[in-house]
Design an enzyme around this catalytic site. Structure first.
Site, PDB file in Angstrom:
ATOM      1  N   GLU A  89       0.810  -1.206   0.000  1.00  0.00           N
ATOM      2  CA  GLU A  89       0.000   0.000   0.000  1.00  0.00           C
ATOM      3  C   GLU A  89       0.853   1.270   0.000  1.00  0.00           C
ATOM      4  O   GLU A  89       0.557   2.229  -0.698  1.00  0.00           O
ATOM      5  CB  GLU A  89      -0.925  -0.002   1.230  1.00  0.00           C
ATOM      6  CG  GLU A  89      -2.049   0.997   1.101  1.00  0.00           C
ATOM      7  CD  GLU A  89      -2.813   1.175   2.400  1.00  0.00           C
ATOM      8  OE1 GLU A  89      -2.586   0.389   3.340  1.00  0.00           O
ATOM      9  OE2 GLU A  89      -3.625   2.105   2.465  1.00  0.00           O
ATOM     10  N   ASP A  90       1.903   1.283   0.803  1.00  0.00           N
ATOM     11  CA  ASP A  90       2.608   2.541   1.051  1.00  0.00           C
ATOM     12  C   ASP A  90       3.972   2.684   0.380  1.00  0.00           C
ATOM     13  O   ASP A  90       4.628   3.703   0.550  1.00  0.00           O
ATOM     14  CB  ASP A  90       2.819   2.726   2.573  1.00  0.00           C
ATOM     15  CG  ASP A  90       1.494   2.931   3.294  1.00  0.00           C
ATOM     16  OD1 ASP A  90       0.525   3.283   2.610  1.00  0.00           O
ATOM     17  OD2 ASP A  90       1.440   2.718   4.511  1.00  0.00           O
TER      18      ASP A  90
END
Ligand code: MN
Length: 717
Positions: free
Chosen positions: A76-77
């Site tokens: 996600e990051d």
């Protein structure tokens, strides 16, 4: 500040063979890709995955879970891709991290509908791999622990509310109560700051006294156990702010009344030790009746096991005590997730595995979903194999047993919705009323005013509520029809004799007949005629007869008896067969509490059905033998019946524990236990237990006889 070595040390503590290198590789990779990112606290971002992995290590999870926790935010990051993860850490880690990522992109709305939708997604995701949810819970826990770093109050409140709406119910459902209560406590502070402050200040006023008190009680318990050679650990704790608040609200109690409640936990090695400890503790303080619960004998569905008891403590205050083994404590801490935690001695617990084969099946049949929508539509939840979760069009979740149909659903909403149901739509499509509902279905019930249930619904509904409501309706219909029919028959019969039935009712002349025939009112008499239970000629005969004498009463009874004898045996729902009447009411004599296997006899009482006694019961002997009727137990009884046993014994330490153990060992349930100490040494224990028959009762009695210091055991009659 937690370091990777702390985590690997924890893992090695519970699993010396753990693949530490694998965990370290996950750590190094996570450190690389999160390089340069920081948390709101100003700390390096890496602290977050480390903390999350630490929480899982505290719960003794496997290496795959720990590695996945370290990597849970990388897709996600960071620039890491699904392929990178798959290649470096294998399919299993990838699936878990991908699952966590899918959940992270969910937006949580504020409307009820959207929240329901999100819970649904969470539950559905569990089917993929339950570790996804565990990491998500640990992730949320660390985010809540660091929530104060957020600047905006509104944001804090929103995250806290979301935690209460979504994460705490899931933690509870999974049986991970410590996460549930920590999340609740932090969320409480932000969602209801005033209430939180108020309770906090009340708790803090005499904090030191309280700490001393906990220590004192703890030591008293430890001493007592030590003297009896029982090695154990004792933990004492105060109630959490949020649970104090909830109790105050839900039970409308004052702070004092709740705060006095302190809970202790005693951890031992074996099950017999638990029961022994229970006996010891009951000998220290007076147990509060009916507060004893044996979840060892009868575990909760999420596998929770423990003995619970509440006592009046040294200062007259209430003390709650939970007693359990180390293994039970382990399960209690990680709930159903205990399946994945490392277990000393054996790699896989057979029993546990069997219990959770359904989870295993889910893992085996998992698929790789490309987009969240497909993911949601295709993943079949089976976390709670006997339940399905469906939704109202407004997004409200309804929990139904597996196999439930739209009619079941309609009745869970409201009896009238069920009664007037004429059709159903599932996910927007029309379905038949016996259509089997699946988890995730959105069910819409169509109703029409004045519409009625159909008799054949009984054949496919499975919930108790739907079944009983439909039966009720059918019965009311039959009653109505019988009432009309009975009325017609009586009118005709009376007319033939140049009498008028309506006039007889109005004048009250019929009342005597109603009473003599044993009915409550005129309608029940007319209905009985309609059903054919009483003939119109019988009614007419009574009506034209002169007022009855005791002899007439007897005649009436003997007629009733004859009818009983004429009819075939009938099995009633109570497990007793009466050579008897239709819908006869069966009651069991409280005086002798018959259980299957006992020789029994019934006594007819006009208007009150048949009371079943044991043959030889003293109060039964006083009954009129003419009113007796043959009854016998039906085959294949599955119900349990209450019975009281009395034990006379020399009082000694551990006596009650031995007694409880030998009762529960024989699969009899203890409803209540009472002890009376008659002299200094002799005590009488009364147990109210339920058994399915005399065989089991005999086994219980025989086993108790074998216990040391027992003088006499008998069934109370
Ligand atoms: Mn995270």
């Amino acid at each position: 500040m937690i370091r990777i070595n702390d985590i690997t040390d924890k893992v090695l503590d519970y699993n010396i063979d753990a693949d530490i290198d694998f965990i370290r590789r996950a750590y190094v990779y996570s450190a690389q890709v999160h390089q340069g990112q920081t948390r709101l606290s100003g700390e390096p971002y890496l602290m977050h995955p480390l903390e999350v992995a630490g929480i899982l290590a505290d719960m003794k999870f496997d290496e795959v879970s720990i590695a996945a926790a370290l990597l849970h935010d990388v897709i996600e990051d960071t620039w890491a891709s699904d392929e990178d993860l798959k290649e470096m850490f294998g399919e299993e880690v990838h699936i878990i991290v991908a699952g966590v990522t899918k959940l992270s992109v969910l937006t949580f709305g504020s409307s009820q509908e959207r929240e329901a939708e999100n819970i649904r997604k969470m539950i559905l995701a569990m089917a993929d791999d339950i570790r996804v949810i565990l990491i998500k819970l640990a992730d949320r826990l660390h985010n809540m622990r660091t929530l104060h770093f957020h600047k905006s109050d509104e944001k804090k409140r929103k995250i806290a509310q979301e935690t209460l709406d979504i994460y705490t119910p899931i933690a509870a459902r999974l049986g991970i109560y410590w996460i549930k209560s920590e999340l609740e406590n932090i969320a409480f502070k932000y969602t209801m700051p005033n209430e939180f402050r108020r309770i906090k200040s009340m708790v803090n006023t005499d904090k030191e006294d309280r700490m001393e008190y906990v220590e004192e009680v703890k030591n008293l318990i430890l001493d007592k156990m030590e003297k009896s050679g029982l090695g154990c650990e004792v933990f004492g704790r105060h109630k959490q702010y949020y649970s104090i608040f909830q109790k105050m609200v839900s039970q409308d109690l004052e702070f004092r009344e709740i705060y006095d409640l302190t809970a202790f936990r005693v951890i031992l090695e074996s099950i017999p030790q638990c029961y022994e400890a229970l006996g010891l503790i009951h000998s220290m303080w007076k147990p509060i009746p009916n507060k004893f619960k044996d979840y060892i004998g009868v575990p909760k569905p999420n596998m929770y096991q423990s003995l619970h008891t509440t006592m009046i403590g040294p200062y007259g205050e209430r003390i709650e005590i939970q007693i359990r083994t180390k293994e039970m404590d382990r399960v209690a801490k990680s709930g159903i997730a205990a399946h994945w935690t490392y277990k000393e001695g054996s790699k896989a617990d057979e029993k546990l595995n069997n219990q959770f084969t359904w989870i295993q099946n889910l893992l085996d049949t998992h698929q790789d979903y490309k987009d969240p929508k497909e993911f949601l539509e295709n993943v079949k939840i089976d976390l709670f194999p006997d339940d399905v979760y469906v939704f109202t069009p407004q997004g409200e979740i309804k929990n139904m047993p597996k196999g439930a149909c739209p009619v079941d659903f309609a009745y869970t909403i409201h009896t009238e919705v069920g009664n007037q149901c004429i059709g159903a739509k599932v996910n927007g499509r029309l379905v038949s009323l016996n259509h089997e509902l699946q988890t995730g279905d959105i069910v819409e019930i169509m109703t029409r005013k004045g519409s009625h249930p159909s008799k054949d619904w009984i054949n496919f509904v499975i919930t108790v509520k739907a079944r009983s409501r439909i039966r009720q309706w059918i019965k009311s219909q039959d009653t109505e029809r019988s009432l009309d029919l009975g009325r017609e028959m009586l009118d005709k019969t009376f007319k033939k004799k140049r009498l008028n039935f309506s006039t007889a009712i109005k004048s009250g002349e019929i009342d005597r007949v109603i009473e003599e025939l044993g009915y409550k009112n005129i309608d029940s008499l007319i209905t009985a005629v309609g059903y054919g239970k009483v003939t119109p000629l019988q009614v007419l005969g009574k009506f034209t007869q002169k007022p009855s004498t005791p002899e007439d009463q007897d005649k009436l009874l003997s007629k009733l008896m004859n009818r009983v004898a004429e009819k075939k045996k009938r099995i009633t729902e109570d497990g007793v067969m009466v050579k008897g009447l239709d819908d006869i009411l069966i009651r069991f004599g409280k005086c002798c509490s018959p259980v299957p296997g006992d020789s029994i006899i019934g006594y007819i009482t006009i208007g009150q059905g048949v009371t079943v006694h044991r043959i030889g019961c003293k109060s039964a002997l006083k009954m009129n033998p003419d009113r007796s009727v043959d009854v016998e137990w039906a085959d294949g009884i599955t119900e349990s019946y209450p019975v009281t046993i009395e034990v006379k014994a020399m009082d000694r330490v551990g006596l009650l524990a031995d007694l409880s153990l030998s009762i529960s060992k024989n699969n009899a349930n203890i409803l209540s236990a009472n002890t009376e100490i008659k002299s200094t040494s002799v005590s009488f224990c009364f147990f109210k237990i339920t058994v399915d028959g005399t065989d089991r009762l005999d086994r219980v009695l025989n086993d108790i006889k074998k216990i040391r210091s027992i003088q006499e055991v008998k069934r109370v009659t």
